[in-house]
Design an enzyme around this catalytic site. Structure first.
Site, PDB file in Angstrom:
ATOM      1  N   SER A 144       0.331  45.992   0.780  1.00  0.00           N
ATOM      2  CA  SER A 144       1.019  46.909   0.454  1.00  0.00           C
ATOM      3  C   SER A 144       1.299  46.939  -0.888  1.00  0.00           C
ATOM      4  CB  SER A 144       2.551  46.885   1.336  1.00  0.00           C
ATOM      5  OG  SER A 144       3.750  47.604   0.758  1.00  0.00           O
ATOM      6  N   TYR A 158       9.558  41.784   3.339  1.00  0.00           N
ATOM      7  CA  TYR A 158       8.189  42.378   3.686  1.00  0.00           C
ATOM      8  C   TYR A 158       7.148  42.346   2.457  1.00  0.00           C
ATOM      9  CZ  TYR A 158       5.056  46.558   4.180  1.00  0.00           C
ATOM     10  OH  TYR A 158       4.129  47.474   4.243  1.00  0.00           O
TER      11      TYR A 158
END
Length: 249
Positions: A144, A158
């Site tokens: 990501s 995350y």
């Protein structure tokens, strides 16, 4: 010609499902895993079968070793080979500041995003490695843009897990490069999928899309195109790369 076999974890929805659809259209047979939404997984599998793919659909928690070993056993029984892996299964955890997060939040995110990746890589590479009698293959992990941006105020847990994904991608690519295996990652930015609603921010793409240099959020299909490129022979000299798909952010 024999169709190549691709395994995709977390293939019921979002980027995983989009990748499965595109792979089916481009000649792959598929082992698809899912965990939470059986109806979505069945619909994804049906779409792939309609495109001509043989599909094995397996319910498996990507972070559960027993269930993942069973998924790979199903792969062996149905197809007897694996040419590609897309390690897509992952979660964001709840949207919150670091000080408001819990140890349970961090444990859940790291267990799936990092340990789940490890399990998939380990089992796929055992079957692909030319040093172990395999024919080689290509692996794409889902990272990501948060790994570099940090996601302050929202998803530091995350982001940290995806930083680990990047490190694993780089290290593992070097370990298995001489064994016929390429390992790369895609790093999606703001992508319009259900993951935002699951995290408690269903309007996140609409709110932040205009702030992206390209002026919009991305689509799961755009990420899938990048994944299929990295799996393909067109990327035959690419390994250890982390390719951003973030509209310039």
């Amino acid at each position: 010609m024999t169709r190549k076999v691709l395994m995709i974890t977390g293939a019921g929805r979002g980027i995983g499902a989009a990748t499965a659809r595109l792979a089916a259209a481009r000649g792959y047979d598929l082992l698809l895993t899912w965990r939470g939404n059986e109806a979505a997984a069945q619909a994804s599998a049906a779409t792939c079968e309609a495109a001509g793919a043989a599909v094995e659909l397996v319910r498996a928690d990507a972070a559960d070793e027993v269930e993942m070993l069973a998924a790979f056993a199903a792969l062996d029984a149905r197809f007897g080979r694996i040419d590609g892996l897309v390690a897509n299964a992952g979660i964001t955890g709840p949207m919150c500041r670091l000080m408001d997060s819990s140890l349970a939040d961090w444990d859940a995110v790291f267990r799936l995003n990092v340990l789940g990746l490890y399990l998939a890589l380990r089992e796929a590479a055992k079957r692909m490695s030319t040093a172990r009698g395999g024919q080689g293959g290509a692996i794409v992990a889902l990272s990501s843009r948060a790994a570099e941006l940090g996601s302050p105020g929202e998803f530091i847990h995350y982001a940290a897990s995806k930083g680990a994904v990047d490190s694993i991608t780089i290290g593992f690519a070097k370990e298995v490069a001489a064994e016929g295996i390429r390992v790369n990652a895609v790093s999606p930015g703001l992508i319009d999928t259900e993951i935002h609603a699951t995290a408690g921010a269903p309007d996140r793409v609409q709110r932040f899309g205009p702030m992206i240099p390209m002026g919009r959020g991305g689509t799961a299909e755009e990420v899938a195109e990048t994944i299929l490129f990295l799996l393909s022979d067109a990327a035959s000299y690419i390994t250890g790369a982390r390719l951003p798909v973030g509209g310039g952010r």
